[in-house]
Design a protein around this motif. Structure first.
Motif, PDB file in Angstrom:
ATOM      1  N   LEU A  38       6.330 -22.211   0.782  1.00 20.14           N
ATOM      2  CA  LEU A  38       4.821 -22.807   1.652  1.00 20.14           C
ATOM      3  C   LEU A  38       5.281 -23.982   1.628  1.00 20.14           C
ATOM      4  CD1 LEU A  38       2.438 -20.761  -0.323  1.00 20.14           C
ATOM      5  CD2 LEU A  38       3.445 -20.532   2.255  1.00 20.14           C
ATOM      6  N   ARG A  39       5.528 -24.540   0.171  1.00 14.96           N
ATOM      7  CA  ARG A  39       5.987 -26.186   0.932  1.00 14.96           C
ATOM      8  C   ARG A  39       6.932 -26.508   1.517  1.00 14.96           C
ATOM      9  NH1 ARG A  39       5.592 -26.865  -6.272  1.00 14.96           N
ATOM     10  NH2 ARG A  39       3.576 -26.942  -6.394  1.00 14.96           N
ATOM     11  N   ARG A  40       7.951 -25.641   1.550  1.00 14.31           N
ATOM     12  CA  ARG A  40       9.206 -26.040   2.484  1.00 14.31           C
ATOM     13  C   ARG A  40       8.508 -25.932   4.079  1.00 14.31           C
ATOM     14  NH1 ARG A  40      13.547 -23.138  -0.208  1.00 14.31           N
ATOM     15  NH2 ARG A  40      13.340 -23.428  -2.464  1.00 14.31           N
ATOM     16  N   ALA A  41       8.251 -24.839   4.407  1.00 11.93           N
ATOM     17  CA  ALA A  41       7.439 -24.588   5.608  1.00 11.93           C
ATOM     18  C   ALA A  41       6.683 -25.155   5.796  1.00 11.93           C
ATOM     19  CB  ALA A  41       6.594 -23.046   4.849  1.00 11.93           C
ATOM     20  N   CYS A  42       5.328 -26.074   5.142  1.00 15.05           N
ATOM     21  CA  CYS A  42       5.118 -27.016   5.879  1.00 15.05           C
ATOM     22  C   CYS A  42       5.004 -28.044   5.938  1.00 15.05           C
ATOM     23  CB  CYS A  42       3.635 -27.053   4.351  1.00 15.05           C
ATOM     24  SG  CYS A  42       2.244 -27.451   4.595  1.00 15.05           S
ATOM     25  N   ARG A  43       6.230 -28.721   4.773  1.00 14.34           N
ATOM     26  CA  ARG A  43       6.708 -29.786   5.176  1.00 14.34           C
ATOM     27  C   ARG A  43       7.671 -29.540   6.293  1.00 14.34           C
ATOM     28  NH1 ARG A  43       9.215 -31.838  -0.520  1.00 14.34           N
ATOM     29  NH2 ARG A  43       7.105 -32.250  -1.838  1.00 14.34           N
ATOM     30  N   ALA A  44       7.988 -29.274   6.790  1.00 13.70           N
ATOM     31  CA  ALA A  44       8.713 -28.590   8.437  1.00 13.70           C
ATOM     32  C   ALA A  44       7.890 -28.237   9.412  1.00 13.70           C
ATOM     33  CB  ALA A  44       9.386 -27.485   7.685  1.00 13.70           C
ATOM     34  N   ASP A  45       6.251 -28.550   9.440  1.00 17.78           N
ATOM     35  CA  ASP A  45       5.606 -28.263  10.516  1.00 17.78           C
ATOM     36  C   ASP A  45       5.631 -26.795  10.615  1.00 17.78           C
ATOM     37  OD1 ASP A  45       2.671 -28.036  11.355  1.00 17.78           O
ATOM     38  OD2 ASP A  45       4.160 -29.754  13.361  1.00 17.78           O
ATOM     39  N   LYS A  46       5.558 -25.604   9.952  1.00 19.29           N
ATOM     40  CA  LYS A  46       5.671 -24.110  10.694  1.00 19.29           C
ATOM     41  C   LYS A  46       5.104 -23.525   9.902  1.00 19.29           C
ATOM     42  CE  LYS A  46      10.494 -25.521  12.142  1.00 19.29           C
ATOM     43  NZ  LYS A  46      10.705 -25.302  12.847  1.00 19.29           N
ATOM     44  N   LEU A  47       4.356 -23.773   9.256  1.00 23.66           N
ATOM     45  CA  LEU A  47       2.737 -23.633   9.316  1.00 23.66           C
ATOM     46  C   LEU A  47       1.287 -23.256  10.456  1.00 23.66           C
ATOM     47  CD1 LEU A  47       2.579 -23.243   5.437  1.00 23.66           C
ATOM     48  CD2 LEU A  47       4.065 -21.915   6.958  1.00 23.66           C
ATOM     49  N   THR A  48       1.092 -22.346  10.324  1.00 20.57           N
ATOM     50  CA  THR A  48      -0.524 -22.617  11.511  1.00 20.57           C
ATOM     51  C   THR A  48      -1.722 -22.958  10.384  1.00 20.57           C
ATOM     52  OG1 THR A  48      -0.458 -19.924  11.805  1.00 20.57           O
ATOM     53  CG2 THR A  48       0.619 -20.768  13.406  1.00 20.57           C
ATOM     54  N   PHE A  49      -0.898 -22.495   9.686  1.00 23.62           N
ATOM     55  CA  PHE A  49      -3.004 -22.898   8.828  1.00 23.62           C
ATOM     56  C   PHE A  49      -2.896 -24.039   7.828  1.00 23.62           C
ATOM     57  CE2 PHE A  49      -0.175 -20.032   6.161  1.00 23.62           C
ATOM     58  CZ  PHE A  49       0.306 -20.670   5.342  1.00 23.62           C
ATOM     59  N   GLY A 105      -4.381 -10.866  11.522  1.00 23.70           N
ATOM     60  CA  GLY A 105      -3.669 -10.622  12.213  1.00 23.70           C
ATOM     61  C   GLY A 105      -3.952 -11.290  13.502  1.00 23.70           C
ATOM     62  N   GLU A 106      -5.170 -11.533  13.544  1.00 21.61           N
ATOM     63  CA  GLU A 106      -5.848 -12.608  14.859  1.00 21.61           C
ATOM     64  C   GLU A 106      -4.508 -13.527  15.360  1.00 21.61           C
ATOM     65  OE1 GLU A 106      -9.799 -13.483  13.733  1.00 21.61           O
ATOM     66  OE2 GLU A 106      -9.982 -11.499  13.332  1.00 21.61           O
ATOM     67  N   LEU A 107      -3.916 -14.148  13.908  1.00 15.99           N
ATOM     68  CA  LEU A 107      -3.070 -15.561  14.246  1.00 15.99           C
ATOM     69  C   LEU A 107      -1.900 -14.904  13.363  1.00 15.99           C
ATOM     70  CD1 LEU A 107      -5.205 -18.505  13.808  1.00 15.99           C
ATOM     71  CD2 LEU A 107      -4.281 -17.705  16.144  1.00 15.99           C
ATOM     72  N   ASN A 108      -0.477 -15.966  14.222  1.00 18.24           N
ATOM     73  CA  ASN A 108       0.691 -16.094  13.700  1.00 18.24           C
ATOM     74  C   ASN A 108       0.552 -16.723  12.186  1.00 18.24           C
ATOM     75  OD1 ASN A 108       2.011 -13.602  14.743  1.00 18.24           O
ATOM     76  ND2 ASN A 108       2.365 -15.887  16.775  1.00 18.24           N
ATOM     77  N   LEU A 109       1.019 -16.526  11.135  1.00 24.53           N
ATOM     78  CA  LEU A 109       1.377 -17.395  10.074  1.00 24.53           C
ATOM     79  C   LEU A 109       2.260 -18.345   9.915  1.00 24.53           C
ATOM     80  CD1 LEU A 109       1.804 -14.799   6.699  1.00 24.53           C
ATOM     81  CD2 LEU A 109      -0.200 -16.412   7.216  1.00 24.53           C
ATOM     82  N   PHE A 110       3.481 -18.875  11.311  1.00 21.97           N
ATOM     83  CA  PHE A 110       4.282 -19.658  11.031  1.00 21.97           C
ATOM     84  C   PHE A 110       4.184 -19.946  12.873  1.00 21.97           C
ATOM     85  CE2 PHE A 110       5.682 -16.936   8.024  1.00 21.97           C
ATOM     86  CZ  PHE A 110       5.833 -18.059   6.397  1.00 21.97           C
TER      87      PHE A 110
END
Length: 77
Positions: A32-43, A71-76
């Motif tokens: 989650l940290r890596r995805a967030c730092r890479a600006d890949k999380l919608t939330f 399921g209304e939005l994508n996580l990524f």
């Protein structure tokens, strides 16, 4: 442990990815940290350190995260 950013926003934003990790089975906090730092999380967004004494901070939009879980939005992005 997540920390509420502002009492007026306590139902909307929390600081820390532990909130999301606890709800997403099988996804580690490091992923989650890596995805967030890479600006890949919608939330969530990552706030970089302002100086050497401050660590990365993460801000989770709780309402958006709940929509992702439904399921209304994508996580990524």
């Amino acid at each position: 442990m997540e920390k509420v950013i502002d009492n007026r926003l306590n139902s909307r934003y929390v600081e820390g990815l532990e909130y999301a990790e606890s709800r997403l089975s099988g996804m580690s906090i490091d992923v989650l940290r890596r995805a967030c730092r890479a600006d890949k999380l919608t939330f969530a967004v990552a706030l970089p350190p302002e100086d050497e004494n401050i660590k990365w901070r993460y801000l989770v939009d709780v309402q958006t995260f709940e929509k992702c879980l439904k399921g209304e939005l994508n996580l990524f992005k």
